[in-house]
Design an enzyme around this catalytic site. Sequence first.
Site, mmCIF file in Angstrom:
data_model
loop_
_atom_site.group_PDB
_atom_site.id
_atom_site.type_symbol
_atom_site.label_atom_id
_atom_site.label_comp_id
_atom_site.label_asym_id
_atom_site.label_seq_id
_atom_site.Cartn_x
_atom_site.Cartn_y
_atom_site.Cartn_z
ATOM 1 C CE LYS A 1 -3.468 -22.860 40.916
ATOM 2 N NZ LYS A 1 -2.193 -23.758 41.408
ATOM 3 C CB ILE A 2 -9.065 -16.655 40.282
ATOM 4 C CG1 ILE A 2 -9.170 -16.896 38.679
ATOM 5 C CG2 ILE A 2 -9.489 -15.348 40.881
ATOM 6 C CD1 ILE A 2 -8.856 -15.635 38.038
#
Length: 450
Positions: A305-306
Amino acid sequence: MVADSAEGKGSSPFPAGPPAGAPGSGRPPRGLRKAVFLDRDGVLNRAEVKAGKPHPPKDAASMDFFPEAAGSLKRLKAAGFVLLCVTNQPDVARGTRSPDNVRAMNARALAELPLDGLYACLHDGPDGCLCRKPKPGMLLEGARDWNVDLSRSFMVGDRAGDIGAGRAAGCRTVFIDRGYDEPRPAPAADYTCRGLAEAVEAIISSCKRKSVMKTAADLKVKLFADGADKAGMLEMNRNPLIKGFTTNPTLMRKAGVTDYEAFAKDILKEIPDKPLSFEVFSDEFPEMERQARLIASWGPNVYVKIPVTNSRGESSAELVGSLAKAGVRQNVTAMMTLAQVREIAAKLAGGPPAYVSVFAGRIADTGRDPVPLMTAAVELLSVAPGAELIWASPRELLNVFQADDSGCHIITATNDILKKLSLVGKDLTEYSLDTVKMFKGDAESAGYSL
Ligand SMILES: [Mg+2]
């Protein structure tokens, strides 16, 4: 209510003999059924219109049933409705018509049309009885006799009093507008039609709409579980409807996770075959990239997850592009605008599978309808065929169906929302009763007294 209408004491079913489930019928009651209550004159047979007002025919021999009446009623029966005629015949109380005259007309209606029962009020005036429409007495009696769920039933009539009675009984209402010179129903009926065939069409198509309500098994949208509590995640992993998992640092902190990597690896051992998202937590892009590559190395089912920007609002798009080129599966998160979706989709194009998490619930929290935005986001993502749109931060179970309708690929929801999947399509009368029982149980457990 007394059962002999011939003496003008009340409404009564014609012919004599209680239906299955009625007291004294000797037959067991069946489950609750749905009914269509039908007025007689002006609905089943032509009324005699004098000075713009409808009146009953002179006698049984002059009853003129509408040509579509028998066929329309057969359609309703085939759709599972109990058919009950409910008719006001105040001429008896006024002394201008004999009870035998009314009885003969009702007998003819029952003989020539596929009705299950007929209730007649022979009273006059607004205050004399409980059965004269717009009072709901005949419908309530019919519902009792035939085990009818009024909330699933309809009242069809050609005068405001019919619609008032249907509404008072809790039915949906259909007004057949014959153009009489008298006030129309106010408020208006649920449906207004020009004849019985059209009324039946309205009833049947409204039921079809209801019966095509999706079940959880009909959903195209994939369900992911959002959480960081190990026991809860493993419980959801046993649910065949759950196709993947997402976590975030906020949930992990809430769940008391202190060692990020140990927690993630422990979960990955338990869930090695479904997508699992773990988030980077640095605010600097070079460090985010290092963390992303490390997290990606934990397993082939890991999505990194960015966040769409860092905490200074600087776009992560360049980082997303370079990670995509390096083959890192990403879940770009905390997105709320179409501009963000457009920018990120371009960076994911040509890369490995990826997710784009748009926080539809948080968008809804601001008073905006997320559905049009999510529908547009699905379109924008078409430039990156490997990328799927996640409806993130849902607030209620209804959002699962909205996500499905808007073409979202995935919705990720917390366990408390996912557990409500068992309620999908639940009968509302039954649910209401469950709720009343819950109130009663809680009041008793608390030992309240007044
Ligand atoms: Mg009428």
